[in-house]
Design an enzyme around this catalytic site. Structure first.
Site, PDB file in Angstrom:
ATOM      1  N   ASP A   1       0.839  -1.207   0.000  1.00 21.67           N
ATOM      2  CA  ASP A   1       0.000   0.000   0.000  1.00 21.67           C
ATOM      3  C   ASP A   1       0.874   1.257   0.000  1.00 21.67           C
ATOM      4  O   ASP A   1       0.597   2.229  -0.704  1.00 21.67           O
ATOM      5  CB  ASP A   1      -0.917  -0.001   1.227  1.00 21.67           C
ATOM      6  CG  ASP A   1      -1.686  -1.297   1.345  1.00 21.67           C
ATOM      7  OD1 ASP A   1      -2.499  -1.577   0.465  1.00 21.67           O
ATOM      8  OD2 ASP A   1      -1.439  -2.039   2.303  1.00 21.67           O
TER       9      ASP A   1
ATOM     10  N   HIS B   1      -4.767  -3.367   6.409  1.00 20.25           N
ATOM     11  CA  HIS B   1      -4.575  -3.605   4.974  1.00 20.25           C
ATOM     12  C   HIS B   1      -5.943  -4.011   4.408  1.00 20.25           C
ATOM     13  O   HIS B   1      -6.250  -5.188   4.222  1.00 20.25           O
ATOM     14  CB  HIS B   1      -3.529  -4.706   4.756  1.00 20.25           C
ATOM     15  CG  HIS B   1      -3.394  -5.116   3.314  1.00 20.25           C
ATOM     16  ND1 HIS B   1      -2.966  -4.252   2.322  1.00 20.25           N
ATOM     17  CD2 HIS B   1      -3.621  -6.300   2.688  1.00 20.25           C
ATOM     18  CE1 HIS B   1      -2.950  -4.884   1.161  1.00 20.25           C
ATOM     19  NE2 HIS B   1      -3.346  -6.117   1.355  1.00 20.25           N
TER      20      HIS B   1
END
Ligand code: NAD
Ligand code: LMR
Length: 327
Positions: free
Chosen positions: A156, A184
């Site tokens: 990410d 996440h």
């Protein structure tokens, strides 16, 4: 010698990961490596082909390969572990829907870590939902240092840096300190407020506030699903690359003034997040190898509100996972 474990060794991500590790990308050209490869019984025969290919690469640093389907045997003496093996999601699914299928894997492997891994082992959980899987494992691996157990939010972070660089028309290396808070998942909080581009605040370089506050976070949050929709399978090469970046950041001292995002055990965190979660924070590795959560960042009310939403989701996952229970 570094003893590096990869679980799910016959899977998608592992195929992009194992060979880079064997080449020495993590510890450089002078550190010999043993690979410990774990798979399920059903797929374990496929390990033979991986071993044959490793042999055919004639990697100078690769001294030993141990493989099998028994986590206790495979984790014996391991110093660095990539826990990748888990079911991936398909189109239209959320990562937390994988919990019922994957929680037992991390329960069992946490126990095996506790018995067999090196006591200073560093663990990176990639298999989803990675924050809660990591929480499950670290609760079983009592002998390990909880701060050495990480859930991978580096993909990410890399996505956030790449997007900011593209929008600013600069090199990705000119984007620093892009940051991911939380889970996440789609509640993750990509943070540009503390990032810089060519050492300047992002807002001084990218003037499109609507893009920064809506398009940017949404694209980072949904990138995994977008790839699944196009490819039919989840990201693999970028995930493997992020796993190497993540472990590399964890094991090497962080340069002055920098940090990296990682899902770490939240006990003692300076941002008021529940103390028994694996939550992505800005982290630094000190010269002695200790991992610290960076403290003292000022957070806008908007950021705090979003961080709370991700915290709430992680608490719900913790509940759904029956952390600490084998049933
Ligand atoms: P894959 O299905 O191609 O491979 C997974 C492998 O794990 C399979 O070979 C399977 O046999 C193996 N496995 C299952 N249970 C196991 C166990 N108990 N022990 C050892 N091996 C086991 O999946 P993939 O594409 O490699 O993805 C793996 C996981 O990583 C998924 O959960 C996926 O969602 C996750 N992922 C996370 C990130 C992240 O950023 N954190 C990024 C990409 C993928
Ligand atoms: C990703 O972010 O690409 C992975 O977590 C895979 C997924 O399920 O999205």
């Amino acid at each position: 010698m570094k003893r590096i474990a990869v679980t799910g060794a016959v899977g998608n991500i592992a195929y992009s990961l194992i060979f880079r590790l064997a080449k020495g990308e993590l510890f450089g050209a002078n550190e010999p490596i043993a690979l410990h490869l774990l798979e399920t019984k059903e797929v374990a025969p496929g390990l033979k082909a991986i071993e044959m290919e490793l042999e055919d690469c004639a990697f100078p640093l690769l001294k030993e390969v141990i493989s099998g389907d028994n986590p206790e045997k495979v984790f014996e003496g391991t110093t660095h572990l990539f826990l990748v093996g888990a079911m991936p999601r398909g189109p239209g699914m959320e990562r937390k829907e994988l919990l019922s299928a994957n929680r037992k894997i991390f329960f069992e492997q946490g126990k095996a870590l506790d018995k067999r891994a090196d006591e200073n082992a560093i663990v990176l959980v990639v298999g989803n939902p990675c924050n809660t899987n990591c929480l499950i494992a670290l609760h079983q691996a009592e002998r390990l240092n909880r701060r050495n157990c990480h859930a991978m939010t580096r993909l990410d972070q890399n996505r956030a840096s790449a997007l900011l660089a593209k929008k600013a028309g600069c090199a990705v290396t000119e984007v620093e300190k892009a940051l991911i808070w939380g889970n996440h998942s789609t509640t993750q909080v990509p943070d540009y407020e503390h990032a810089t581009i060519r050492k300047k605040p992002v807002k001084d370089v990218i003037h499109d506030e609507n893009w920064l506050n809506t398009t940017f976070p949404s694209q980072v949050q949904k990138r995994g699903a977008e790839i699944i929709a196009i490819r039919g399978k989840s990201s693999a090469a970028s995930a493997a690359s992020a796993a190497i970046d993540a472990m590399s950041s964890i094991v090497h001292p962080t340069k002055e003034g920098e940090w990296y995002s990682s899902g770490v055990y939240s006990a003692g965190n300076p941002y008021g997040i529940d103390e028994d979660l694996v939550y992505s924070f800005p982290c630094r590795t000190l010269k002695d190898g200790t991992v610290q959560i960076v403290s003292g960042l000022s957070l806008s009310p908007e950021l705090v509100e979003k961080m709370k939403v991700s915290e709430k989701e992680l608490k719900e996952e913790r509940e759904a996972a029956y952390v600490g229970s084998s049933v």
